[in-house]
Structure formats: structure tokens, C-alpha cells
Design an enzyme around this catalytic site. Structure first.
Site, PDB file in Angstrom:
ATOM      1  N   THR A 162       0.849  -1.184   0.000  1.00 56.00           N
ATOM      2  CA  THR A 162       0.000   0.000   0.000  1.00 56.00           C
ATOM      3  C   THR A 162       0.885   1.234   0.000  1.00 56.00           C
ATOM      4  O   THR A 162       1.957   1.228   0.599  1.00 56.00           O
ATOM      5  CB  THR A 162      -0.859  -0.037   1.277  1.00 56.00           C
ATOM      6  OG1 THR A 162      -1.757  -1.137   1.168  1.00 56.00           O
ATOM      7  CG2 THR A 162      -1.643   1.234   1.496  1.00 56.00           C
ATOM      8  N   ARG A 190     -14.164  -7.408  -0.864  1.00 49.40           N
ATOM      9  CA  ARG A 190     -13.570  -7.031   0.422  1.00 49.40           C
ATOM     10  C   ARG A 190     -13.016  -5.592   0.346  1.00 49.40           C
ATOM     11  O   ARG A 190     -12.368  -5.212  -0.609  1.00 49.40           O
ATOM     12  CB  ARG A 190     -12.442  -7.999   0.770  1.00 49.40           C
ATOM     13  CG  ARG A 190     -11.696  -7.683   2.071  1.00 49.40           C
ATOM     14  CD  ARG A 190     -10.445  -6.868   1.829  1.00 49.40           C
ATOM     15  NE  ARG A 190      -9.624  -6.739   3.038  1.00 49.40           N
ATOM     16  CZ  ARG A 190      -8.583  -5.925   3.128  1.00 49.40           C
ATOM     17  NH1 ARG A 190      -8.230  -5.170   2.104  1.00 49.40           N
ATOM     18  NH2 ARG A 190      -7.883  -5.863   4.238  1.00 49.40           N
ATOM     19  N   GLY A 192     -10.774  -2.812   2.617  1.00 58.25           N
ATOM     20  CA  GLY A 192      -9.888  -2.723   3.779  1.00 58.25           C
ATOM     21  C   GLY A 192      -9.981  -1.381   4.474  1.00 58.25           C
ATOM     22  O   GLY A 192     -10.958  -0.632   4.325  1.00 58.25           O
ATOM     23  N   ASP A 193      -8.958  -1.081   5.240  1.00 57.79           N
ATOM     24  CA  ASP A 193      -8.937   0.150   6.040  1.00 57.79           C
ATOM     25  C   ASP A 193      -8.653   1.400   5.225  1.00 57.79           C
ATOM     26  O   ASP A 193      -9.037   2.504   5.604  1.00 57.79           O
ATOM     27  CB  ASP A 193      -7.881   0.030   7.142  1.00 57.79           C
ATOM     28  CG  ASP A 193      -6.482  -0.193   6.569  1.00 57.79           C
ATOM     29  OD1 ASP A 193      -6.342  -0.992   5.612  1.00 57.79           O
ATOM     30  OD2 ASP A 193      -5.527   0.425   7.067  1.00 57.79           O
ATOM     31  N   THR A 212      -0.754   1.279   6.872  1.00 58.20           N
ATOM     32  CA  THR A 212      -0.593   0.105   6.016  1.00 58.20           C
ATOM     33  C   THR A 212      -0.519  -1.125   6.903  1.00 58.20           C
ATOM     34  O   THR A 212      -0.053  -1.052   8.039  1.00 58.20           O
ATOM     35  CB  THR A 212       0.662   0.222   5.133  1.00 58.20           C
ATOM     36  OG1 THR A 212       0.808  -0.992   4.387  1.00 58.20           O
ATOM     37  CG2 THR A 212       1.924   0.444   5.953  1.00 58.20           C
ATOM     38  N   GLY A 213      -0.973  -2.245   6.373  1.00 56.89           N
ATOM     39  CA  GLY A 213      -0.950  -3.466   7.170  1.00 56.89           C
ATOM     40  C   GLY A 213      -2.233  -4.231   6.934  1.00 56.89           C
ATOM     41  O   GLY A 213      -2.973  -3.934   5.983  1.00 56.89           O
ATOM     42  N   GLY A 215      -5.639  -4.691   7.010  1.00 57.84           N
ATOM     43  CA  GLY A 215      -6.619  -3.636   7.222  1.00 57.84           C
ATOM     44  C   GLY A 215      -7.690  -3.948   8.244  1.00 57.84           C
ATOM     45  O   GLY A 215      -8.190  -3.049   8.913  1.00 57.84           O
TER      46      GLY A 215
HETATM   47  N1  ASP Z   1      -4.146  -1.978   4.562  1.00 57.10           N
HETATM   48  C1  ASP Z   1      -4.339  -2.556   3.271  1.00 57.10           C
HETATM   49  C2  ASP Z   1      -5.625  -3.334   3.270  1.00 57.10           C
HETATM   50  O1  ASP Z   1      -5.890  -4.034   4.220  1.00 57.10           O
HETATM   51  C3  ASP Z   1      -3.216  -3.452   2.840  1.00 57.10           C
HETATM   52  C4  ASP Z   1      -1.827  -2.968   3.088  1.00 57.10           C
HETATM   53  O2  ASP Z   1      -1.607  -1.933   3.694  1.00 57.10           O
HETATM   54  O3  ASP Z   1      -0.913  -3.649   2.636  1.00 57.10           O
HETATM   55  O4  ASP Z   1      -6.304  -3.303   2.283  1.00 57.10           O
END
Ligand code: ASP
Length: 292
Positions: A162, A190, A192-193, A212-213, A215
Site C-alpha cells: 500500500t 472485500r 480494507g482500512d 498500512t498493514g 486492514g
Molecule cells: N491496509 C491494506 C488493506 O488491508 C493493505 C496494506 O496496507 O498492505 O487493504
């Protein structure tokens, strides 16, 4: 009178170290461009958004062109942008044929009375405002390069890539933006955050945050807003607020990732609780540099 500026970018947190040479080179170039523009008086919002054209085009990150495929084989992109000075925000989710999701998010903010638009209907709604789509999504979102950089990742180790930007400009205005292809193998539909204001992206008059991470954890813990709330209501220093969010209940629950944040005081925080994060920052008195 100028109070200086601060600017930070991330290219995702990750569970397995890999070669990020190309990603880091691009982040450094974009930090230098942003520094030049902020010094010339550009707004935090414009500088954040400008950085995404190259990041989403590059195919080096799991965003825009480099977005991975979902469980049934196609890319779905999410993005958000927020202007802290006005609290205006725009976000898009589940876009299948848009190469620059942050541009789409900005169109939502600038041209509609809504904050979040999703799917095909969002694309239709934004076309009259100049949204550009890609003709052949199956080949455009090839994701080859971003996949290469995560070649060592196991399937239990979702690759992150991300991209995010946060800035405070010379007038003290803050902005944040984030763009993602989401997590590997996600279910169709789906979200995410990233496009959820307060979860993966947030800016107000004091703090701007891009996460990022994985989500789902950042959504359950409303991570981006939690950083800002800790600064505002507890008077925490930015670094301490970021650490409290990343190392607190989110981590205890199994949440992994990272975030970047800047404050009206032009403080910068880059932090992660995973194996690493591609990120860097610059301010009026600091040349661009990458996180160690
Ligand atoms: N946060 C993002 C999501 O969950 C993915 C990511 O940051 O790698 O969609």
C-alpha cells in the site's frame, strides 16, 4: 509567514525482507519533489495527491498498476484522500478498472457531496468529472513487479505495498492520502482500512495519518483516528501516540503493519510493528531520508 513543512511517504509494511531498491529510489525522488513544491508554497493536499501518480503507475507497489489479484483473479483498488484544514474527504473502494484510485478519491471529494463511493457505480459517477479508466484491466494490473519484490513471502505472510502520503504545508494545513490493491487473496468485494476515514487514512487540523498493514485490524482499532485522538485529548507527542496505537491492543490482537504521521508542529513519525516498512520523510530543515 511560513512555519515550515513536513512530508512523509510509505510504500507498505511487510512481513518478509526483500529487495526494495527500486521502491526506495522512487520514494526518495518523490520526497525530493514534494520538498521542492512545499518550499514553493504548494498545499499539503496537492503535494500528497501528486505523489500518487508515479507510485500508482510504477507497478512497484501493491497499489494502482501493481495491485495484486483477489481470490478469484482480478484487482480491486481502494483509496482515500483527506484535507485536514476543511475536513473534506473523498474515498473509493472496489474499483476494477481505474489506474489512479487516489485521483478518483479526490474527484469524490471535489465534485460530490459524498465521502465514499464503491464499485462500478462509482466509476460511472466520476466519469463526468474526468475519471480515466483502463481499457484492459486484466493486462494492466499485471502486478509483476510488486510481486517480484515479495517473492520470498509465504502465503501466510500477506505482501503489503500500500502507498501513503501525509503532509503539513507552510500554512500549517495537513493532508493524508492512501491507495491500495488490498491484501493478497482477499475475497471479491472485500474493502480494507485504506478508504475508511479514521481507520487507514485521516487528517484534521493537528495530525495527518496514513496506515498500512492487515486492514481488518486497523479498521477494528480505528487506528488513524486513534493517533490523532491521543494527540488531541491526551496531549501525547506524535511519536508516543503512534507507538501507543501500534504497540497497544491492535498488536495484542495480532495486527501487523505500520503508519506514517505528521503534526501541525511539523513533527514526523514513521513506525511499524512488522519486519519492516518502506517509508521516508523530509521537512523544511531535513533532506529526504528513508526509514532505517
Ligand atoms: N491496509 C491494506 C488493506 O488491508 C493493505 C496494506 O496496507 O498492505 O487493504
Amino acid at each position: 509567514m511560513s512555519g515550515g513543512f513536513a512530508f512523509a511517504l510509505h510504500g507498505g509494511a511487510f512481513g518478509v525482507a526483500a529487495d526494495h531498491t527500486d521502491q526506495n529510489a522512487l520514494l526518495m525522488r518523490l520526497l525530493a519533489d514534494g520538498r521542492r513544491d512545499l518550499a514553493a508554497g504548494a498545499s499539503a493536499l496537492d503535494v500528497c495527491v501528486a505523489a500518487f501518480a508515479a507510485m500508482e503507475d510504477s507497478g512497484l507497489f501493491v497499489a494502482g498498476r501493481g495491485s495484486g489479484r483477489n481470490a478469484v483473479g482480478y484487482a480491486e483498488c481502494d483509496a482515500a484522500v483527506m484535507d485536514g484544514a476543511t475536513r473534506k474527504a473523498g474515498a473509493v473502494a472496489g474499483l476494477r478498472n481505474v489506474g489512479h484510485p487516489v485521483h478518483a478519491a479526490r474527484l469524490v471529494m471535489d465534485h460530490t457531496r459524498h465521502v465514499l463511493l464503491a464499485g462500478e457505480a462509482a466509476v460511472d459517477a466520476l466519469m463526468p468529472f474526468g475519471l480515466v479508466t483502463v481499457d484492459d484491466p486484466a493486462s494492466y494490473f499485471s502486478a509483476e513487479r510488486s510481486r517480484t519484490s515479495f517473492a520470498n513471502a509465504s502465503s501466510e505472510d500477506p505482501p503489503h505495498g500500500t502507498v501513503g502520503a501525509v503532509a503539513c504545508d507552510c500554512h500549517g494545513r495537513l493532508a493524508a492520502a492512501t491507495s491500495t490493491g488490498g491484501t493478497r487473496g482477499k475475497l471479491p468485494g472485500r474493502i480494507g482500512d485504506t478508504p475508511i476515514i479514521g481507520a487507514g487514512t485521516y487528517a484534521d487540523s493537528d495530525v495527518a495519518v496514513s496506515c498500512t498493514g492487515v486492514g481488518e485490524y486497523f479498521m477494528r482499532h480505528v487506528a488513524a483516528y486513534d493517533v490523532a485522538a491521543r494527540v488531541r485529548y491526551s496531549g501525547l507527542a506524535l511519536d508516543d501516540a503512534v507507538a501507543a496505537v501500534l504497540r497497544g491492543p491492535l498488536e495484542a490482537a495480532g495486527g501487523r503493519g505500520g503508519l506514517i504521521a505528521v503534526s501541525r508542529a511539523r513533527d514526523v513519525a514513521l513506525a511499524y510493528n512488522d519486519a519492516g516498512m518502506m517509508a521516508g520523510s523530509t521537512t523544511h530543515n531535513a533532506e529526504p531520508r528513508l526509514i532505517e
